[in-house]
Enzyme design. Structure first.
Site, PDB file in Angstrom:
ATOM      1  CG  HIS A 185      -0.217   0.272   2.491  1.00 36.00           C
ATOM      2  ND1 HIS A 185       0.580  -0.672   3.102  1.00 36.00           N
ATOM      3  CD2 HIS A 185      -0.134   1.380   3.246  1.00 36.00           C
ATOM      4  CE1 HIS A 185       1.122  -0.155   4.186  1.00 36.00           C
ATOM      5  NE2 HIS A 185       0.693   1.093   4.314  1.00 36.00           N
TER       6      HIS A 185
ATOM      7  CG  HIS B  35       0.139   5.691   2.760  1.00 36.82           C
ATOM      8  ND1 HIS B  35      -1.213   5.408   2.825  1.00 36.82           N
ATOM      9  CD2 HIS B  35       0.724   4.991   3.756  1.00 36.82           C
ATOM     10  CE1 HIS B  35      -1.417   4.583   3.824  1.00 36.82           C
ATOM     11  NE2 HIS B  35      -0.269   4.312   4.404  1.00 36.82           N
TER      12      HIS B  35
END
Length: 159
Positions: free
Chosen positions: A66, A81
């Site tokens: 992620h 992110h």
């Protein structure tokens, strides 16, 4: 007359996704919004592919895929992110196309992600892009609004 010349190291960052570039303070996560990790901006993606915003080296790919860390030749460390609270998805809906140590060029595909799955399972699909070693930054400027992969969104003057 010769003197000491200032060597500015300006680094231009392109949008890592098509969509909308937004102020980092709008991210629904205090760690990012209050710039505790660093400074930068965020994106609301209109696609599920993350691209390199700058030439550099992949420093880290999160085990849950992620997040990714890059380092530019100027020494800037960049965290991208994908989504908010997506670590809880444990990698579901994410695929890394690169590995740590790999050199990437602006525009290279880094990861794919399932926006709809993130929308269902996480807090937000917003993607913060942050310079984490702000002690290496002299000046940062960002541009907000609709973006595509050719849009310059952030200029950073490294120390």
């Amino acid at each position: 007359m010769f003197g000491i010349f200032s060597r500015k190291k300006a680094v231009e960052f392109k949008a890592p996704v098509s969509g909308t570039a937004m102020d980092l303070t709008t991210v629904p996560d205090d760690v990012f919004a209050q710039k505790m990790v660093g400074d930068g901006l965020a994106f609301e993606p209109s696609e599920g592919v993350l691209h390199a915003p700058v030439d550099g080296q992949v420093v880290q790919v999160s085990p849950t895929k992620h997040a990714i860390g890059l380092r530019t030749k100027e020494g800037l460390e960049v965290l991208i992110h994908i989504g908010i609270d997506t670590v809880d998805m444990k990698g579901e809906g994410f695929e890394s196309l690169v590995t740590a140590g790999q050199t990437v060029r602006t525009g290279d595909q880094l990861m794919t992600f399932d926006r709809e799955l993130i929308r269902q399972k996480a807090k937000s699909t917003m993607i913060p892009m942050i310079i984490t070693n702000m002690d290496h930054v002299r000046k940062i400027s960002v541009t907000y609004g609709p973006v595509d992969l050719h849009s310059a969104v952030m200029n950073v003057e490294a120390k």
